[in-house]
Design a protein around this motif. Sequence first.
Motif, PDB file in Angstrom:
ATOM      1  N   GLN A 174       0.656  -1.193  -0.495  1.00 33.50           N
ATOM      2  CA  GLN A 174      -0.033  -0.008   0.098  1.00 33.50           C
ATOM      3  C   GLN A 174       1.113   1.744   0.110  1.00 33.50           C
ATOM      4  O   GLN A 174       1.846   1.079   1.138  1.00 33.50           O
ATOM      5  N   THR A 175       0.568   1.813  -1.148  1.00 36.35           N
ATOM      6  CA  THR A 175       1.753   3.353  -1.220  1.00 36.35           C
ATOM      7  C   THR A 175       1.059   4.535  -0.820  1.00 36.35           C
ATOM      8  O   THR A 175       0.131   4.468  -0.724  1.00 36.35           O
ATOM      9  N   PRO A 176       1.701   5.178  -0.100  1.00 35.92           N
ATOM     10  CA  PRO A 176       0.722   6.823   0.637  1.00 35.92           C
ATOM     11  C   PRO A 176       0.594   7.271  -0.153  1.00 35.92           C
ATOM     12  O   PRO A 176       1.164   7.044  -1.515  1.00 35.92           O
ATOM     13  N   PRO A 177      -0.816   7.770  -0.099  1.00 34.79           N
ATOM     14  CA  PRO A 177      -1.504   8.924  -1.287  1.00 34.79           C
ATOM     15  C   PRO A 177      -0.244  10.069  -1.668  1.00 34.79           C
ATOM     16  O   PRO A 177       0.504  10.432  -1.059  1.00 34.79           O
ATOM     17  N   LYS A 178      -0.116  10.130  -3.251  1.00 34.45           N
ATOM     18  CA  LYS A 178       0.635  11.211  -3.433  1.00 34.45           C
ATOM     19  C   LYS A 178      -0.231  12.596  -3.843  1.00 34.45           C
ATOM     20  O   LYS A 178      -0.955  12.433  -3.440  1.00 34.45           O
ATOM     21  N   LYS A 179       0.555  13.544  -3.479  1.00 32.60           N
ATOM     22  CA  LYS A 179      -0.029  14.916  -3.761  1.00 32.60           C
ATOM     23  C   LYS A 179       0.068  15.307  -5.226  1.00 32.60           C
ATOM     24  O   LYS A 179       0.737  14.796  -5.519  1.00 32.60           O
ATOM     25  N   GLU A 180      -0.930  16.400  -5.475  1.00 37.24           N
ATOM     26  CA  GLU A 180      -0.946  15.950  -6.912  1.00 37.24           C
ATOM     27  C   GLU A 180       0.148  17.559  -7.718  1.00 37.24           C
ATOM     28  O   GLU A 180       0.738  18.488  -6.550  1.00 37.24           O
TER      29      GLU A 180
END
Length: 107
Positions: free
Chosen positions: A69-75
């Motif tokens: 599970q990868t952390p969410p990336k910022k736009e």
Amino acid sequence: MELLKILAIFLLVFYGLKYLFRLLMPFALRKMTERLMNKAQQQQAAGGGRGTRYDYTTGGSPFDQFKQQTPPKKEGELRVDYVPQDEAKAKKGTQTAGEFIDFEEIK
């Protein structure tokens, strides 16, 4: 006569145990794997992992449980894993092709 009696008892006990193991081992192995999985999930929930988080699911593809599970990336965020060196771009054509030898074809 005693030897035959001992041999018969030995064979009966041997084949009896073999039959019991054949019946009971799948049950025992299933219970052991369930216990190990529960223990691993409890350690994972308690934060006993090694820095990576895995998502254990019961549905979908059987390989989904092994995906990290990868952390969410910022736009707008960009991550570059490899940047080639400038020296590799400068060499082109015959400079990197090696040595050429003129030859004459004889028929």
